[in-house]
Design an enzyme around this catalytic site. Structure first.
Site, PDB file in Angstrom:
ATOM      1  N   CYS A 137      -9.002 -16.464  -4.866  1.00 58.31           N
ATOM      2  CA  CYS A 137      -9.961 -17.277  -5.786  1.00 58.31           C
ATOM      3  C   CYS A 137     -10.015 -18.711  -5.479  1.00 58.31           C
ATOM      4  O   CYS A 137      -9.021 -19.468  -5.951  1.00 58.31           O
ATOM      5  CB  CYS A 137      -9.524 -16.886  -7.328  1.00 58.31           C
ATOM      6  SG  CYS A 137     -10.316 -17.661  -8.462  1.00 58.31           S
ATOM      7  N   CYS A 140     -10.178 -20.684  -8.929  1.00 62.35           N
ATOM      8  CA  CYS A 140      -8.857 -20.896  -9.557  1.00 62.35           C
ATOM      9  C   CYS A 140      -8.047 -21.907  -8.964  1.00 62.35           C
ATOM     10  O   CYS A 140      -7.375 -22.610  -9.699  1.00 62.35           O
ATOM     11  CB  CYS A 140      -8.099 -19.576  -9.579  1.00 62.35           C
ATOM     12  SG  CYS A 140      -9.179 -18.155  -9.986  1.00 62.35           S
ATOM     13  N   ASP A 141      -7.859 -21.971  -7.700  1.00 63.45           N
ATOM     14  CA  ASP A 141      -6.746 -22.449  -6.765  1.00 63.45           C
ATOM     15  C   ASP A 141      -7.160 -23.647  -5.919  1.00 63.45           C
ATOM     16  O   ASP A 141      -6.292 -24.442  -5.723  1.00 63.45           O
ATOM     17  CB  ASP A 141      -6.066 -21.657  -6.110  1.00 63.45           C
ATOM     18  CG  ASP A 141      -5.445 -20.470  -6.744  1.00 63.45           C
ATOM     19  OD1 ASP A 141      -5.007 -20.806  -8.195  1.00 63.45           O
ATOM     20  OD2 ASP A 141      -5.294 -19.215  -6.555  1.00 63.45           O
TER      21      ASP A 141
END
Length: 316
Positions: A137, A140-141
Site C-alpha cells: 500500500c 499507507c507507507d
C-alpha cells in the site's frame, strides 16, 4: 453474560478495522454481537509496523491499534469467536445461519468484513520483511521512504497508480515487470513513462527480497536471458492484485468480476440483512480509516434492520 445459544442479533465476519468498528457500534447499540475471525485480530493492519494516517493518532503499531479497537468493542459487550465461516444460509424467518468450522451461529443481521488478501510474490524474505520495507500500500507507507530508492512490482493499473504516488516521496522508483509492456491503461502508462523518477526493468521477476531486519535489496531474474542482478533498494512495493475473501459467498451475493461484494451507500448487499464493509466490498478505498467508516455505517444500518424486522425481543 456470555451467549450460550449461538444466536445473536448481529454477527460480524472478519476482525479487521471494518469489523472492529462494526463491532463497537453494534455493541454500543446494545445489540448482542459476535465477531468471528479465522486468523488474527486486525487483519492486514496487524502486519503494519507503523500507522501514521489514522486521524488523531500520530503513530501507532498496527497490531496495537487493532488490539485497542478490539478491547474497546469488547468493553461494550462484543464477543469473539475464532473460526472459519464456510457458508451462510438464510432461514424462512429471515435470520441467517453461519456455518463455521466450530459449529453454526444464527443472526438477524450479518456484516461481512473479511477483507482481501494481497497477492504475494511467494519469494524468500517477503513475509519476514512485510512491514519492514515490504509494502502492499503506497498510500499507507510511501512517506516512510522519503528520498530513498524503492522497487515497484507489477504492471497493471494499481501498480502504476501506486507507483506514481510513491514518486511523491522517493528519490527513485524502479518498476519491475515480468513482461516487456505494461498492462496498465494508456493514460497511466503515459504518466509513468513521463515521470523522471520512474525507471523500468522489463521481462523480470523478483526471486528474493534481501535484508536482515529491513529491506536492503531485491534479487531479480530476467525471464528471457536468465541473468540475475540485485537492485539496491530500501523498499519493495508489491502490486500484483488482491483476492477478496468471498469464495464461499459466490452463489449467495452479487459481486463484481474480481469477487468484491456489491453494496449500496448503506453497505447493504442484495440479500436483506447481509451487509459488507471494508476491502471485501467493491470500490473500497482500502484504508484503515475508510474501512472503519464502512464498518460503522454497516452497523448503524444493521441496528435499524433488526429494529424493523425483529422488533419484539433480543434474538440472543
Amino acid at each position: 453474560m456470555p451467549n450460550t445459544t449461538n444466536e445473536y442479533e448481529i454477527i460480524i465476519v472478519g476482525a479487521g478495522p471494518a469489523g472492529l468498528a462494526a463491532g463497537l457500534y453494534a455493541a454500543r447499540a446494545r445489540r448482542s454481537t459476535l465477531l468471528i475471525e479465522r486468523k488474527v485480530t486486525g487483519g492486514q493492519i496487524a502486519l503494519t509496523a507503523d500507522v501514521e494516517n489514522y486521524p488523531g493518532i500520530d503513530n501507532i503499531n498496527g497490531f496495537d491499534l487493532a488490539t485497542a479497537m478490539h478491547g474497546q468493542a469488547a468493553k461494550y459487550g462484543m464477543e469473539t469467536a475464532y473460526a472459519d465461516v464456510t457458508a451462510i444460509d438464510t432461514r424462512a424467518d429471515g435470520r441467517h445461519v453461519l456455518r463455521t468450522s466450530e459449529g453454526d451461529y444464527v443472526a438477524g443481521a450479518v456484516i461481512l468484513t473479511g477483507g482481501a488478501d494481497y497477492n504475494r510474490l511467494g519469494v524468500p524474505g517477503e513475509e519476514r520483511l512485510t512491514g519492514f520495507g515490504v509494502s502492499y500500500c503506497a498510500t499507507c507507507d510511501a512517506a516512510f521512504f522519503k528520498d530513498q530508492d524503492v522497487a515497484v512490482i507489477g504492471g497493471g493499473d494499481s501498480a502504476m497508480e501506486e507507483g506514481l504516488f510513491v514518486t511523491r516521496y522517493v528519490r527513485k522508483a524502479t518498476v519491475v515487470h515480468r513482461r516487456d509492456t505494461l498492462r496498465a491503461s494508456a493514460i497511466l502508462r503515459e504518466r509513468a513513462f513521463a515521470n523522471p523518477k520512474i525507471s523500468f526493468v522489463w521481462n523480470s521477476v523478483v526471486e528474493e527480497i534481501i535484508g536482515a531486519d529491513a529491506v536492503t535489496g531485491a534479487r531479480i531474474r530476467n525471464v528471457v536471458t536468465g541473468e540475475t542482478s540485485t537492485l539496491d533498494v530500501t523498499g519493495v512495493f508489491i502490486f500484483i492484485g488482491a483476492t477478496p475473501n468471498t469464495a464461499y459467498l459466490r452463489d449467495k451475493l452479487k459481486m463484481d468480476a474480481g469477487g468484491h461484494i456489491l453494496v449500496n451507500d448503506w453497505m447493504e448487499t442484495d440479500v436483506p440483512g447481509i451487509f459488507a464493509a471494508g476491502d471485501i466490498r467493491a470500490n473500497s478505498a482500502r484504508q484503515v480509516v475508510s474501512a472503519a467508516g464502512d464498518g460503522a455505517t454497516a452497523a448503524i444500518r444493521a441496528d435499524h434492520y433488526i429494529t424493523d424486522h425483529f422488533p419484539t425481543a433480543s434474538i440472543a
